[in-house]
Design an enzyme around this catalytic site. Structure first.
Site, PDB file in Angstrom:
ATOM      1  N   HIS A  96     -44.448  46.238 -17.897  1.00 26.58           N
ATOM      2  CA  HIS A  96     -45.486  47.252 -17.707  1.00 26.58           C
ATOM      3  C   HIS A  96     -46.147  47.061 -16.339  1.00 26.58           C
ATOM      4  O   HIS A  96     -46.287  45.933 -15.862  1.00 26.58           O
ATOM      5  CB  HIS A  96     -46.529  47.161 -18.819  1.00 26.58           C
ATOM      6  N   GLU A  98     -49.094  47.025 -15.423  1.00 25.53           N
ATOM      7  CA  GLU A  98     -50.242  46.102 -15.392  1.00 25.53           C
ATOM      8  C   GLU A  98     -49.775  44.648 -15.406  1.00 25.53           C
ATOM      9  O   GLU A  98     -50.418  43.777 -14.813  1.00 25.53           O
ATOM     10  CB  GLU A  98     -51.188  46.440 -16.553  1.00 25.53           C
ATOM     11  N   GLU A 168     -42.920  55.000 -15.625  1.00 23.59           N
ATOM     12  CA  GLU A 168     -44.368  55.203 -15.548  1.00 23.59           C
ATOM     13  C   GLU A 168     -44.820  55.110 -14.086  1.00 23.59           C
ATOM     14  O   GLU A 168     -45.040  54.000 -13.578  1.00 23.59           O
ATOM     15  CB  GLU A 168     -45.093  54.140 -16.367  1.00 23.59           C
ATOM     16  N   GLY A 174     -53.426  56.050 -16.523  1.00 20.72           N
ATOM     17  CA  GLY A 174     -54.867  55.933 -16.739  1.00 20.72           C
ATOM     18  C   GLY A 174     -55.703  56.727 -15.741  1.00 20.72           C
ATOM     19  O   GLY A 174     -56.913  56.538 -15.653  1.00 20.72           O
TER      20      GLY A 174
HETATM   21  P1  PGA Z   1     -52.046  56.219 -19.923  1.00 21.39           P
HETATM   22  O1  PGA Z   1     -51.209  54.831 -19.916  1.00 21.39           O
HETATM   23  O2  PGA Z   1     -51.391  57.098 -20.930  1.00 21.39           O
HETATM   24  O3  PGA Z   1     -53.448  55.824 -20.263  1.00 21.39           O
HETATM   25  O4  PGA Z   1     -51.915  56.788 -18.548  1.00 21.39           O
HETATM   26  C1  PGA Z   1     -49.824  54.813 -20.013  1.00 21.39           C
HETATM   27  C2  PGA Z   1     -49.299  53.400 -20.009  1.00 21.39           C
HETATM   28  O5  PGA Z   1     -49.793  52.574 -19.235  1.00 21.39           O
HETATM   29  O6  PGA Z   1     -48.391  53.047 -20.791  1.00 21.39           O
END
Ligand code: PGA
Length: 252
Positions: A96, A98, A168, A174
């Site tokens: 991911h 993050e 993504e 986000g």
């Molecule tokens: P989000 O996050 O839908 O809040 O943009 C997606 C994700 O990080 O998997």
């Protein structure tokens, strides 16, 4: 080929003991019997057991948000594939953005995790995505190609059938800004072609590629209606029963 859509909720570092169970039960009540779309939720590690329990008997699967690649031992703060399976998880999110950009995970580390998950039969949701400055510099395809080739290094054709890819774009996570359906489709088609050159066209055609980044009930149908968009990885909108149900219902 018709690929079954796969919608997964990534709860990230949110919820509580009580709310995670309430959310899981609320989803089970409304979409727990859906079988035309695959559905999963990925709660924080400490709530996995409770959520697995709450979803027993429903069609909603559970995934972990991360795991480590060693079997056991002195790895303070980490969880193993055996633990993830022991509590009842089917999936694990790996790579991911993050984890990559906040925790500093490298493509090589993510690759080690992908191989470990597959060897222990936990199904990876393998995330990739470019930063805004990479997109603006015209480097999107190069970045994704590197993330895919290094991240999936050594994954056999047979094992690749058990991997879900999640595209993504980091600038859409986000932020409330989604990739347009055309932008998502363009990247997904490129990724499928890339998987076709690494493996073969038949396998590439079977692999599900989720889109993630500000997916919600109002944009899900159009995004997932694109020919190469096979599902969604949902962050913010997976934290409320009605929001997540709206996404699933929009694409059923
Ligand atoms: P989000 O996050 O839908 O809040 O943009 C997606 C994700 O990080 O998997």
């Amino acid at each position: 080929m018709a690929r079954k859509l796969f919608v997964a909720g990534n709860w990230k570092m949110n919820t509580s003991v009580a709310y995670s169970v309430e959310l899981a039960k609320g989803l089970a009540a409304q979409i727990g019997a859906v079988d035309s779309v695959d559905i999963a939720v990925c709660p924080p590690a400490v709530y996995l057991a409770g959520v697995c329990e709450a979803l027993k008997g429903s069609n909603i699967a559970v995934g972990a948000q991360n795991m480590y690649f060693e079997d056991d031992g002195a790895f303070t703060g980490e969880i193993s594939t055996a633990m993830v399976k022991d509590v009842g998880c089917k999936y694990v999110i790996l790579g991911h953005s993050e984890r990559r950009h906040v925790m500093g995970e490298s493509d090589e580390m993510i690759n080690t995790k992908v191989l470990k998950a597959l060897s222990d039969d936990v199904l990876p949701m393998f995330c990739i995505g470019e930063l805004l400055q990479e997109r603006e510099a015209g480097k999107t395809n190069d970045v994704l190609r590197r993330q895919v080739t290094v991240g999936l290094e050594g994954v056999s054709r047979g094992d690749m059938q058990r991997v879900t890819v999640a595209y993504e774009p980091v600038w859409a996570i986000g932020t409330g800004v989604t990739a347009s359906p055309a932008q998502a489709q363009e990247v997904h088609a490129m990724l499928r072609e890339l998987l076709g050159t690494i493996y073969d066209a038949g396998l590439a055609d079977a692999i599900r590629i989720q889109y993630g980044g500000s997916v919600k009930g109002s944009n899900a149908a159009e995004l997932l209606g694109q020919p190469d968009v096979d599902g969604a990885l949902v962050g913010g909108a997976s934290l409320k029963v009605d929001d997540f149900v709206a996404i699933v219902k929009a694409v059923m």
